[in-house]
Write an enzyme that holds these catalytic residues in place. Structure first.
Site, PDB file in Angstrom:
ATOM      1  N   LYS A  37     -50.780  72.433  -3.725  1.00 44.56           N
ATOM      2  CA  LYS A  37     -50.477  71.234  -2.950  1.00 44.56           C
ATOM      3  C   LYS A  37     -51.137  70.002  -3.579  1.00 44.56           C
ATOM      4  O   LYS A  37     -52.263  70.109  -4.073  1.00 44.56           O
ATOM      5  CB  LYS A  37     -51.022  71.465  -1.541  1.00 44.56           C
ATOM      6  CG  LYS A  37     -50.607  70.482  -0.508  1.00 44.56           C
ATOM      7  CD  LYS A  37     -51.210  70.840   0.838  1.00 44.56           C
ATOM      8  CE  LYS A  37     -52.700  70.561   0.883  1.00 44.56           C
ATOM      9  NZ  LYS A  37     -53.306  70.599   2.209  1.00 44.56           N
ATOM     10  N   LYS A  52     -56.181  65.416  -1.840  1.00 44.08           N
ATOM     11  CA  LYS A  52     -57.209  64.409  -2.087  1.00 44.08           C
ATOM     12  C   LYS A  52     -58.384  64.994  -2.848  1.00 44.08           C
ATOM     13  O   LYS A  52     -59.098  64.286  -3.541  1.00 44.08           O
ATOM     14  CB  LYS A  52     -57.733  63.883  -0.749  1.00 44.08           C
ATOM     15  CG  LYS A  52     -56.769  63.020   0.023  1.00 44.08           C
ATOM     16  CD  LYS A  52     -57.329  62.783   1.420  1.00 44.08           C
ATOM     17  CE  LYS A  52     -56.442  61.852   2.225  1.00 44.08           C
ATOM     18  NZ  LYS A  52     -56.820  61.826   3.647  1.00 44.08           N
ATOM     19  N   LYS A  92     -61.105  76.342   3.020  1.00 47.30           N
ATOM     20  CA  LYS A  92     -62.198  75.371   2.911  1.00 47.30           C
ATOM     21  C   LYS A  92     -63.574  76.025   2.963  1.00 47.30           C
ATOM     22  O   LYS A  92     -64.513  75.550   2.342  1.00 47.30           O
ATOM     23  CB  LYS A  92     -62.076  74.286   3.990  1.00 47.30           C
ATOM     24  CG  LYS A  92     -60.940  73.314   3.733  1.00 47.30           C
ATOM     25  CD  LYS A  92     -61.078  72.054   4.555  1.00 47.30           C
ATOM     26  CE  LYS A  92     -59.966  71.068   4.228  1.00 47.30           C
ATOM     27  NZ  LYS A  92     -59.874  69.965   5.176  1.00 47.30           N
TER      28      LYS A  92
HETATM   29  P1  AMP Z   1     -54.908  64.610   5.393  1.00 53.85           P
HETATM   30  O1  AMP Z   1     -55.032  63.870   4.127  1.00 53.85           O
HETATM   31  O2  AMP Z   1     -55.267  66.055   5.253  1.00 53.85           O
HETATM   32  O3  AMP Z   1     -55.555  63.954   6.545  1.00 53.85           O
HETATM   33  O4  AMP Z   1     -53.349  64.641   5.746  1.00 53.85           O
HETATM   34  C1  AMP Z   1     -52.682  63.578   6.382  1.00 53.85           C
HETATM   35  C2  AMP Z   1     -51.207  63.850   6.524  1.00 53.85           C
HETATM   36  O5  AMP Z   1     -50.612  63.974   5.215  1.00 53.85           O
HETATM   37  C3  AMP Z   1     -50.866  65.156   7.257  1.00 53.85           C
HETATM   38  O6  AMP Z   1     -49.726  64.954   8.053  1.00 53.85           O
HETATM   39  C4  AMP Z   1     -50.575  66.113   6.136  1.00 53.85           C
HETATM   40  O7  AMP Z   1     -49.705  67.153   6.538  1.00 53.85           O
HETATM   41  C5  AMP Z   1     -49.906  65.204   5.123  1.00 53.85           C
HETATM   42  N1  AMP Z   1     -50.082  65.727   3.753  1.00 53.85           N
HETATM   43  C6  AMP Z   1     -51.248  65.903   3.083  1.00 53.85           C
HETATM   44  N2  AMP Z   1     -51.032  66.398   1.850  1.00 53.85           N
HETATM   45  C7  AMP Z   1     -49.672  66.540   1.747  1.00 53.85           C
HETATM   46  C8  AMP Z   1     -48.813  67.007   0.699  1.00 53.85           C
HETATM   47  N3  AMP Z   1     -49.290  67.403  -0.481  1.00 53.85           N
HETATM   48  N4  AMP Z   1     -47.482  66.997   0.930  1.00 53.85           N
HETATM   49  C9  AMP Z   1     -46.964  66.577   2.124  1.00 53.85           C
HETATM   50  N5  AMP Z   1     -47.720  66.137   3.134  1.00 53.85           N
HETATM   51  C10 AMP Z   1     -49.059  66.106   2.972  1.00 53.85           C
END
Ligand code: AMP
Ligand code: TRP
Length: 332
Positions: A194, A197, A111
């Site tokens: 990955k 968002k 990041k």
């Molecule tokens: P975040 O959007 O970074 O707050 O992530 C929220 C949750 O979604 C966390 O538990 C992440 O590990 C999971 N997560 C985010 N992106 C992925 C992905 N591409 N595959 C699996 N889990 C994800």
């Protein structure tokens, strides 16, 4: 006693990775465990956020939790900034976190990019805030996607360092729960990245709020390779896109990856994609519809967050007091 804590950042574009890697798994956990699910708005502001959008996204994640089946009668749902123990504990725990541990965090490196000196302190100490989220509730289990594994290991190390410093077992060492058939959902445009968002291309991800037509189109356009689907897992080596789409299918269908492979073996991508589209729409559309209904009633969403805040405060303020006493901070 087992207690589960997890969170999602309100940064927009909730996608299939968030759902399959995290939220979907939480729904089943609340049957057997005491659960606390947070909307981590303080983590979100480690990168620039538009104030109006941040507020809306916080309600949107709340709506997504409810629409996915998180039950506010059983489970605590609240936004992180509403409970001050998280930030207070962050300071306390930062005094037990060697800088060398933070320097290893790959998410910070990604990041912050090349201009490390310009990165804000909050982005650097992000994992200490995450440890505080978990430890403020003495959570024992933390269900997340694979990308959060390193941060969780750090939380375990911080809990251990504190316990050791005061010869106490005040903090349980939290266990990661990384499960399901899609712990790391990859981009639809490149099976090596990955699903995220922040990817510039909206075609890289399926958002929970996408329409039927858009889901169809995105799956149709998803990158593949020219070969039919194999029957053996080892034949998926160097076929990350095929592996990813099969993983998504099995997670959505609640079937073992190996069984899905057997079922799909020999099919070409055009027929598999048709099945995948139907299944995705079948599972995601009802959530998106419910989410939109909840979003029409923002007062209700705020009421849920307010109730959650009270319960979260009760637990974390008691724990914070115990932590402060242990450190020797005079309680007046
Ligand atoms: P975040 O959007 O970074 O707050 O992530 C929220 C949750 O979604 C966390 O538990 C992440 O590990 C999971 N997560 C985010 N992106 C992925 C992905 N591409 N595959 C699996 N889990 C994800
Ligand atoms: N950092 C996590 C993510 O980006 C979100 C998060 C914040 C979290 N605090 C947490 C997850 C505590 C589990 C437990 O995905």
């Amino acid at each position: 006693m087992n207690r589960i804590f997890s969170g999602v950042q309100p940064t927009g574009n909730l996608h299939l990775g968030n759902y399959l890697g995290a939220i979907k798994n939480w729904v089943s956990l609340q049957k057997d465990f005491e659960c606390i699910f947070c909307i981590v708005d303080l983590h979100a502001i480690t990168i620039k956020q538009d104030p109006k959008e941040l507020e809306n996204n916080t309600l949107e994640v709340t709506a997504a939790y409810l629409a996915s089946g998180i039950d506010p009668e059983k489970t605590i749902i609240f936004n992180q900034s509403a409970v001050s123990a998280h930030t207070e504990l962050t300071w306390l725990l930062s005094c037990f976190t060697p800088i060398g541990w933070l320097n290893r965090m790959t998410q910070f490196k990604e990041k912050a990019g090349k201009k490390k000196d310009n990165a804000v302190l909050g982005l650097y100490s992000y994992p200490v805030l995450m440890a505080s989220d978990i430890l403020a509730y003495k959570a024992t289990h933390v269900p997340v996607g694979e990308d959060q594994k390193q941060h969780l290991e750090l939380s375990r190390d911080i809990a251990g360092a504190f316990n050791q410093a005061y010869s106490t077992d005040l903090f349980p060492i939290p266990e990661p729960q990384i499960f399901g058939e899609a712990t790391r959902v990859m981009s639809l445009r490149n099976g090596k990245n990955k699903m995220s968002k922040s990817d510039e291309s909206d075609y890289s991800r399926i958002n929970i709020t996408d329409t039927k037509d858009l889901i169809n189109l995105k799956i149709q356009k998803a990158k593949t390779d020219p070969y039919p689907l194999p029957s053996e897992k080892k034949e998926l080596e160097n076929r990350p896109e095929a592996e990813n789409l099969l993983g998504i299918y099995s997670a959505l269908k609640d079937e073992k990856f190996d069984d899905v492979m057997k079922e799909m073996s020999g099919k070409d991508f055009s027929s598999f994609k048709k099945l995948l589209s139907e299944l995705t729409i079948d599972k995601i559309e009802p959530i998106s519809k419910k989410m939109n209904d909840y979003l029409k009633n923002k007062d209700y969403l705020k009421k849920i967050l307010e109730e959650g805040k009270k319960k979260a405060n009760d637990i974390s303020s008691k724990n914070l007091l115990e932590i402060k006493k242990t450190i020797g901070l005079l309680i007046i």
